[in-house]
Scaffold this motif. Structure first.
Motif, mmCIF file in Angstrom:
data_model
loop_
_atom_site.group_PDB
_atom_site.id
_atom_site.type_symbol
_atom_site.label_atom_id
_atom_site.label_comp_id
_atom_site.label_asym_id
_atom_site.label_seq_id
_atom_site.Cartn_x
_atom_site.Cartn_y
_atom_site.Cartn_z
ATOM 1 N N ASN A 161 -4.659 -2.820 -30.700
ATOM 2 C CA ASN A 161 -5.371 -2.593 -31.603
ATOM 3 C C ASN A 161 -6.096 -4.076 -32.284
ATOM 4 O OD1 ASN A 161 -4.666 0.115 -33.060
ATOM 5 N ND2 ASN A 161 -2.658 -0.602 -33.617
ATOM 6 N N ASP A 162 -5.995 -4.997 -31.301
ATOM 7 C CA ASP A 162 -6.546 -6.138 -31.415
ATOM 8 C C ASP A 162 -7.850 -6.212 -30.888
ATOM 9 O OD1 ASP A 162 -7.869 -9.564 -30.922
ATOM 10 O OD2 ASP A 162 -5.330 -9.520 -30.261
ATOM 11 N N VAL A 163 -8.681 -6.437 -31.561
ATOM 12 C CA VAL A 163 -10.454 -7.031 -31.740
ATOM 13 C C VAL A 163 -10.771 -7.749 -31.234
ATOM 14 C CG1 VAL A 163 -10.286 -4.720 -32.439
ATOM 15 C CG2 VAL A 163 -10.897 -6.693 -34.076
ATOM 16 N N SER A 164 -10.063 -9.015 -31.407
ATOM 17 C CA SER A 164 -10.648 -9.981 -31.403
ATOM 18 C C SER A 164 -11.202 -10.861 -30.111
ATOM 19 C CB SER A 164 -9.486 -11.363 -32.052
ATOM 20 O OG SER A 164 -8.518 -11.957 -30.858
ATOM 21 N N TRP A 165 -11.230 -10.412 -28.937
ATOM 22 C CA TRP A 165 -11.488 -10.524 -28.080
ATOM 23 C C TRP A 165 -11.764 -9.701 -26.611
ATOM 24 C CZ3 TRP A 165 -8.612 -10.529 -22.976
ATOM 25 C CH2 TRP A 165 -7.297 -9.860 -23.267
ATOM 26 N N LYS A 166 -12.715 -9.591 -25.702
ATOM 27 C CA LYS A 166 -12.472 -8.881 -24.980
ATOM 28 C C LYS A 166 -12.482 -9.270 -23.168
ATOM 29 C CE LYS A 166 -15.115 -6.825 -27.485
ATOM 30 N NZ LYS A 166 -14.388 -4.920 -28.294
ATOM 31 N N ALA A 167 -12.195 -8.824 -22.652
ATOM 32 C CA ALA A 167 -11.625 -8.420 -20.772
ATOM 33 C C ALA A 167 -12.474 -8.584 -19.604
ATOM 34 C CB ALA A 167 -10.618 -7.733 -20.963
ATOM 35 N N ASP A 168 -12.593 -9.833 -19.446
ATOM 36 C CA ASP A 168 -13.962 -9.728 -17.532
ATOM 37 C C ASP A 168 -13.376 -7.976 -17.271
ATOM 38 O OD1 ASP A 168 -15.762 -11.187 -19.079
ATOM 39 O OD2 ASP A 168 -14.499 -12.831 -18.446
ATOM 40 N N LEU A 169 -11.980 -8.107 -16.732
ATOM 41 C CA LEU A 169 -11.347 -7.573 -16.044
ATOM 42 C C LEU A 169 -10.591 -6.499 -16.768
ATOM 43 C CD1 LEU A 169 -10.682 -6.388 -12.533
ATOM 44 C CD2 LEU A 169 -9.681 -8.745 -12.418
ATOM 45 N N VAL A 170 -10.237 -4.800 -16.093
ATOM 46 C CA VAL A 170 -9.027 -4.936 -16.548
ATOM 47 C C VAL A 170 -8.000 -4.337 -15.907
ATOM 48 C CG1 VAL A 170 -7.679 -2.314 -18.130
ATOM 49 C CG2 VAL A 170 -9.334 -4.157 -18.883
ATOM 50 N N ILE A 171 -6.927 -3.971 -14.711
ATOM 51 C CA ILE A 171 -6.301 -3.753 -13.810
ATOM 52 C C ILE A 171 -5.274 -2.879 -14.332
ATOM 53 C CG2 ILE A 171 -4.862 -4.194 -11.872
ATOM 54 C CD1 ILE A 171 -6.173 -7.229 -12.098
ATOM 55 N N LYS A 223 -6.408 4.659 -22.966
ATOM 56 C CA LYS A 223 -7.233 4.523 -24.799
ATOM 57 C C LYS A 223 -6.650 3.616 -24.999
ATOM 58 C CE LYS A 223 -6.280 9.489 -24.945
ATOM 59 N NZ LYS A 223 -5.391 9.964 -25.697
ATOM 60 N N ASP A 224 -5.388 2.541 -24.687
ATOM 61 C CA ASP A 224 -4.938 1.457 -25.386
ATOM 62 C C ASP A 224 -5.937 0.015 -25.107
ATOM 63 O OD1 ASP A 224 -3.015 2.649 -26.428
ATOM 64 O OD2 ASP A 224 -1.265 2.150 -24.760
ATOM 65 N N VAL A 225 -6.606 -0.022 -23.414
ATOM 66 C CA VAL A 225 -7.077 -1.021 -23.949
ATOM 67 C C VAL A 225 -8.126 -1.094 -24.373
ATOM 68 C CG1 VAL A 225 -6.171 -2.432 -21.295
ATOM 69 C CG2 VAL A 225 -8.422 0.008 -21.125
ATOM 70 N N LYS A 226 -9.212 -0.241 -24.531
ATOM 71 C CA LYS A 226 -10.162 0.556 -25.321
ATOM 72 C C LYS A 226 -11.068 -0.941 -26.282
ATOM 73 C CE LYS A 226 -9.932 3.417 -28.732
ATOM 74 N NZ LYS A 226 -8.503 3.384 -29.772
ATOM 75 N N ASN A 227 -10.276 -1.423 -26.969
ATOM 76 C CA ASN A 227 -11.056 -2.283 -27.634
ATOM 77 C C ASN A 227 -11.192 -3.774 -27.255
ATOM 78 O OD1 ASN A 227 -11.042 -1.274 -30.179
ATOM 79 N ND2 ASN A 227 -8.807 -1.125 -30.020
ATOM 80 N N ILE A 228 -10.586 -3.581 -25.807
ATOM 81 C CA ILE A 228 -11.001 -5.156 -25.445
ATOM 82 C C ILE A 228 -11.975 -4.914 -23.859
ATOM 83 C CG2 ILE A 228 -8.567 -5.553 -25.700
ATOM 84 C CD1 ILE A 228 -7.359 -5.854 -23.079
ATOM 85 N N VAL A 229 -12.354 -3.478 -23.720
ATOM 86 C CA VAL A 229 -13.393 -3.122 -22.534
ATOM 87 C C VAL A 229 -14.718 -4.128 -23.084
ATOM 88 C CG1 VAL A 229 -14.137 -1.388 -21.547
ATOM 89 C CG2 VAL A 229 -12.031 -1.325 -21.579
ATOM 90 N N ILE A 281 -14.988 -5.081 -15.823
ATOM 91 C CA ILE A 281 -14.981 -4.379 -14.712
ATOM 92 C C ILE A 281 -13.376 -4.051 -14.672
ATOM 93 C CG2 ILE A 281 -14.585 -4.877 -12.421
ATOM 94 C CD1 ILE A 281 -16.291 -7.522 -11.864
ATOM 95 N N LEU A 282 -13.194 -2.635 -14.197
ATOM 96 C CA LEU A 282 -11.699 -1.795 -14.612
ATOM 97 C C LEU A 282 -11.488 -2.061 -12.815
ATOM 98 C CD1 LEU A 282 -12.639 1.092 -17.190
ATOM 99 C CD2 LEU A 282 -11.814 -1.586 -17.364
ATOM 100 N N LEU A 283 -10.726 -2.376 -12.941
ATOM 101 C CA LEU A 283 -9.428 -1.819 -11.296
ATOM 102 C C LEU A 283 -8.256 -0.973 -10.845
ATOM 103 C CD1 LEU A 283 -9.416 -2.207 -8.043
ATOM 104 C CD2 LEU A 283 -8.355 -4.642 -9.504
ATOM 105 N N THR A 284 -7.994 -0.067 -10.496
ATOM 106 C CA THR A 284 -6.266 0.529 -10.801
ATOM 107 C C THR A 284 -6.169 0.110 -9.378
ATOM 108 O OG1 THR A 284 -5.635 2.737 -10.486
ATOM 109 C CG2 THR A 284 -7.854 2.855 -9.609
#
Length: 252
Positions: A12-22, A35-41, A46-49
């Motif tokens: 639920n933290d909306v204080s920052w955004k991520a440039d890359l989520v792995i 769903k958990d990362v939606k607030n940092i996207v 860029i999303l990487l699996t």
């Protein structure tokens, strides 16, 4: 043996955004993680699996259609010891990129630069789909058969019947991949099986570790995916049909 305490945040933290989520979770945890990362996207994230199987990238892209979502996989081995620590025989390598990396995109280059500066071994294959399906072939064959037979890597080398079964299961993946226009071959399967002679003979695949620890397996994303795509492309998958039933039975 090294204790690592990563920084964590509340979904639920909306204080920052991520440039890359792995994404590094198990397949059956992916929908929740998406769903958990939606607030940092944000729009440029860029999303990487590097999740096993061949479906994770498309599942992420369906939720984040406007973002760059890269394919990826991790080549490594890992087992828990009796203390709960993680043992790896080598640090491994991340392979990632777009489906075709003949021309490296700015997003792929940016991620590669991050990995290089972080000391993380990584590679951008020109044909990412071939790399992805090569590992899928290994997962579908070795992981699932080990889960049913309780065999370590050595059994696939020393037991002719298990070796033959592995070739049959891998053959189904090769036939399906070729029907889909993906270039993996019997030579690739032979190469991997030959290389298994250098593995710890008692080493366990991740799916066998799940079975021994009575955890949920990823069979839905291995045999399950093979069955689903086999029907779509009219490719019979009798070995995977049976492995699916057997591993589901073991789970229950």
């Amino acid at each position: 043996g090294e204790h690592i305490a990563p920084n964590v945040i509340d979904p639920n933290d909306v204080s920052w955004k991520a440039d890359l989520v792995i994404f590094t979770v198990k397949n059956y945890q992916l929908e929740q993680a998406i769903k958990d990362v939606k607030n940092i996207v944000y729009k440029d994230t860029i999303l990487l699996t590097i999740i096993n199987g061949v479906s994770a990238r498309d599942r992420i892209k369906a939720f984040y259609p406007e973002n760059t979502v890269l394919y990826g996989l991790c080549k490594t081995d890992a087992e828990r010891d009796k203390t709960g620590g993680i043992y790896c025989s080598y640090e491994g390598q991340i392979q990632f990129g777009n489906a075709d990396n003949t021309v490296i995109s700015p997003e792929v280059k940016a991620v590669k630069d991050v990995f290089d500066k972080s000391g993380i071994d990584s590679e951008v294959p020109q044909d990412m789909m071939r790399a992805l399906w090569y590992k899928f072939m290994v997962n579908v064959g070795v992981n699932q058969l080990s889960a049913v037979t309780r065999s370590g890597y050595g059994g696939f080398v020393k037991i002719p019947e298990l070796n033959n079964a592995l070739r049959q299961v891998m053959g189904e993946v090769i036939t399906l991949a070729n029907k889909m226009g993906i270039n993996i071959t019997t030579a690739d399967a032979n190469e991997h099986i030959t290389g298994m002679a250098d593995s710890d003979p008692d080493g366990m695949t991740s799916m066998l570790q799940d079975v021994v620890s009575k955890r949920k397996t990823e069979v839905d994303y291995f045999a399950g995916t093979m069955i689903e795509l086999g029907k779509k492309y009219n490719v019979p998958t009798p070995w995977n049909d049976r492995l699916y039933l057997l591993i589901k039975t073991i789970e229950k």
